[in-house]
Scaffold this motif. Structure first.
Motif, PDB file in Angstrom:
ATOM      1  N   CYS A 119      33.348  30.718  37.747  1.00  0.00           N
ATOM      2  CA  CYS A 119      32.734  31.460  36.649  1.00  0.00           C
ATOM      3  C   CYS A 119      31.533  32.269  37.150  1.00  0.00           C
ATOM      4  O   CYS A 119      30.883  31.903  38.138  1.00  0.00           O
ATOM      5  N   LYS A 161      26.910  37.431  29.390  1.00  0.00           N
ATOM      6  CA  LYS A 161      28.361  37.582  29.332  1.00  0.00           C
ATOM      7  C   LYS A 161      28.984  36.711  30.411  1.00  0.00           C
ATOM      8  O   LYS A 161      28.706  36.879  31.593  1.00  0.00           O
ATOM      9  N   ASN A 201      23.106  38.501  38.063  1.00  0.00           N
ATOM     10  CA  ASN A 201      24.429  37.897  38.011  1.00  0.00           C
ATOM     11  C   ASN A 201      24.373  36.581  38.761  1.00  0.00           C
ATOM     12  O   ASN A 201      23.820  36.514  39.869  1.00  0.00           O
ATOM     13  N   LYS A 208      32.276  34.982  32.417  1.00  0.00           N
ATOM     14  CA  LYS A 208      33.667  35.227  32.796  1.00  0.00           C
ATOM     15  C   LYS A 208      34.093  34.177  33.807  1.00  0.00           C
ATOM     16  O   LYS A 208      33.388  33.915  34.789  1.00  0.00           O
ATOM     17  N   CYS A 209      35.250  33.551  33.577  1.00  0.00           N
ATOM     18  CA  CYS A 209      35.795  32.539  34.474  1.00  0.00           C
ATOM     19  C   CYS A 209      37.166  33.022  34.968  1.00  0.00           C
ATOM     20  O   CYS A 209      38.081  33.216  34.163  1.00  0.00           O
ATOM     21  N   SER A 210      37.296  33.225  36.282  1.00  0.00           N
ATOM     22  CA  SER A 210      38.530  33.786  36.845  1.00  0.00           C
ATOM     23  C   SER A 210      39.377  32.771  37.586  1.00  0.00           C
ATOM     24  O   SER A 210      40.492  33.074  38.011  1.00  0.00           O
TER      25      SER A 210
END
Length: 660
Positions: free
Chosen positions: A391, A414, A355, A416-418
């Protein structure tokens, strides 16, 4: 007889690798080794005219082969011949178009070269030989001219020890040859009339005859090339061909060039600290990844350029947001500013999971979006700028062992942007949608092409039973009343007609791509059809490659892996007391067939032996027949498809599709 061409090619290819002490030398680990060898060839080339006897390189002008024996049986070919006093002129005008070497724990190479013109003379003695059904036996002299020669040779070699020194020895060479055109003349002392007929047949259909001879030329040529390579390199130690590398100044702060860093096997899967090693290398590779490594086909990541992305969302809760979007000509910045949150390596499974954090990603490009938001229609096109923050990317990669290293076999990412998202739609403007069945398509050309492709693919499976709401009848099977094909040029002169033809397989068609040019009212569709089966009545008469053919009966045909391009020019057709209908002004078809088989019943008035022989010939030579009949077959298809296109487009309103 055409084997002489490859002899010259082999000598050229082998000679191009000769690098004695007084010649330019190349470094074994030079990142631009291919270019170095090409430069060396240019310097060596003048010396190849007269040969280099001290290293067994023969003269190229002319190139002499004392004796060559051929003995081969293959479909459409039986040859047993002895060629003597062979002389080839023009080989020294070779040009290396491509050279690729791989010296990473092996010696593998590929070379592509061209020779504009080659003249070959020889004495021949041919016995019990034929091409197709023509007897080519005889004895005498021949002269030939060939143009547009292209040869591609791939091979591998290994070092062998001799008297304490290493020399290169080839393991395998594979060769492919293409000749643009050829003409021959013969002076036969035994069968002058038959020999003249055979020469006339070749001169009328050189492509057809060469296609039959290519396997013989390539197989024999590879063996000859291997023999010349080993003879030449048995005289030159490997250390004189590829010298040790001299340190250079264009290095990184660690003393390595960019190419060396990319090549280094710095991490080994058996290392218990391999995860830390990968993190360290990834950190060092940021600069490499940002600028790309062209020699390894790695494109720059800063920015990363993406041609197109298709987005679709039709399953939001309560249907609050439904859309189709097309993003094109995208650039993405920020991918190399990563840090590792976690990295796990599983050596036994050759698997890596991890990650990473990406603090900021910036995207810019063109967009088209259509859909509904809270039941309100949304249609827009323009330029998009977006800034994604906070992200993270989950990575999952599976590897494979190749030469004691691990390479990536499959990978999944995969993203992901929070964090807060800032987006700006520049030059945005609304578009008018086009309704194609249940698809709403935008008018912007690129997006319209994507949408039409999706719409067509959704309706193709329905072709089997028809689409009544659009007046499209069932087409599985598709019935064609009549097709006529006439060819009166080249090696095929035939007139044929086909009636009551049924075609199965159109409903399996896939639309791969649709391009729209709204200004020219042009639509170009690329299609793929896995299989077509045809059955009907035929009547034909004529000659195929000087072989007579005549028949009247039932035919069966099967075509596989068909790629077709259909170009349609749209127009208007007046309707009485209504808006103009859409019309197909013109339609053009181009296609390529991957494989074909056929059977014609009742050939030659029902003569079973002749009919079976001709059917066998047709199936063994379907590709050559297809090439010769391509134009008339495409014209026949256009005549069949044009009325169908007129019917399909005629139910649509022109104003819904055309700008003007």
């Amino acid at each position: 007889m055409k084997i002489l061409l490859i002899v010259v090619v082999c000598a050229v290819a082998a000679s191009a690798k000769i690098l004695p002490d007084d010649f330019p030398q190349c470094k074994r680990d030079d990142p631009e080794l291919d270019k170095c060898v090409l430069r060396a060839v240019d310097e060596v080339k003048p010396r190849l005219l007269n040969g280099i006897p001290e290293v067994n390189v023969p003269a190229l002008e002319p190139f002499n082969v004392p004796t060559l024996k051929l003995d081969r049986t293959a479909p459409n070919l039986r040859i047993k011949a002895t060629l003597k006093n062979i002389k080839a002129y023009g080989g020294s005008n070779f040009k290396i178009e491509k050279l690729k070497l791989n010296l990473n724990n092996k010696y593998v190479g590929e070379v592509k070269l061209t020779i504009p013109h080659l003249m070959v003379t020889a004495d021949y003695d041919v016995r019990g030989s034929r091409i197709l059904t023509l007897d080519i036996s005889g004895k005498g002299k021949f002269r030939s001219n060939f143009t547009g020669i292209t040869a591609v040779a791939k091979g591998s070699a290994k070092p062998v020890d001799k008297d304490g020194l290493e020399y290169l020895q080839t393991d395998k060479i594979i060769m492919k040859l293409k000749i643009g055109n050829g003409q021959i003349a013969v002076d036969d002392t035994e069968r002058p009339v038959a020999a003249s007929s055979a020469a006339a047949f070749f001169n009328a259909s050189p492509t057809t005859v060469l296609e039959i001879l290519y396997p013989l030329i390539e197989e024999s040529g590879a063996a000859i090339c291997k023999a010349y390579f080993n003879k030449i390199f048995s005289k030159i130690p490997l250390s004189e061909v590829l010298v040790a590398r001299v340190p250079e100044h264009n290095t990184t702060s660690d003393g390595d060039t960019i190419e060396e860093i990319a090549k280094k096997p710095v991490c080994h899967y058996s290392d218990p600290n391999v995860a830390d090693c990968i993190k360290r290398v990834a950190e060092q590779a940021k600069t490499l990844l940002a600028h790309g490594i062209p020699s390894f086909n790695i494109q720059p990541l800063e920015p990363l350029k993406v041609p197109s992305i298709r987005l679709r969302q039709h399953n939001m809760p309560q249907g609050r947001f439904k859309y189709d979007a097309w993003l094109t000509d995208l650039t993405l910045n920020g991918l190399t500013n990563f840090t590792f949150n976690k990295l796990d390596v599983y050596p036994e499974d050759l698997k890596v999971t991890g990650n990473i954090s990406l603090p900021r990603l910036v995207m810019f490009g063109e967009y088209v979006v259509i859909g509904e938001f809270q039941m309100l229609p949304v249609e827009s096109t323009g330029m998009l700028a977006a800034n994604f923050t906070e992200c993270s990317a989950a990575l999952n990669a599976v590897g494979a062992k190749v030469h004691k290293r691990i390479v990536i076999r499959d990978a999944d990412v995969k993203l992901k942007c929070s964090g807060p998202l800032m987006a700006n739609l520049k030059e945005a403007h609304s578009t008018t949608g086009e309704m194609v069945g249940s698809f709403i398509c935008p008018r912007e050309d690129k997006a319209l092409g994507h949408c039409l492709r999706d719409a067509f693919n959704s309706y193709v499976p329905q072709l089997a039973t028809g689409v009544p709401e659009y007046g499209v009848p069932p087409c599985e099977p598709l019935h064609i009343p009549t097709i006529s094909i006439k060819q009166s040029a080249g090696p095929i002169t035939v007139t044929s007609s086909y009636t009551d033809v049924s075609v199965r397989g159109p409903s399996k068609m896939q639309v791969k791509k649709v391009e729209v040019d709204s200004k020219k009212h042009k639509v170009v569709a690329s299609l793929y059809i896995p299989e077509l089966r045809m059955k009907g009545n035929y009547n034909l008469k004529g000659q195929l490659f000087m072989l007579p053919i005549e028949g009247d009966g039932i035919f069966h045909a099967k075509y596989d892996n068909i790629d077709a391009t259909v170009t349609i020019i749209l127009g208007r057709k007046r309707r009485f007391n209504s808006v103009d209908a859409l019309a197909c002004k013109s339609l053009e078809v181009k296609f390529h067939i991957g494989n074909a088989s056929m059977k014609l019943e009742n050939l030659f008035g029902g003569d079973g032996e002749l009919g079976n022989a001709m059917n066998k010939f047709l199936n063994e030579n379907w590709e050559k027949l297809s090439n010769e009949l391509q134009a008339p077959m495409e014209k026949a298809l256009q005549d069949v498809l044009k009325p169908l296109a007129d019917h399909a487009f005629g139910i649509l309103d022109a104003d819904d599709i055309l700008f003007a």
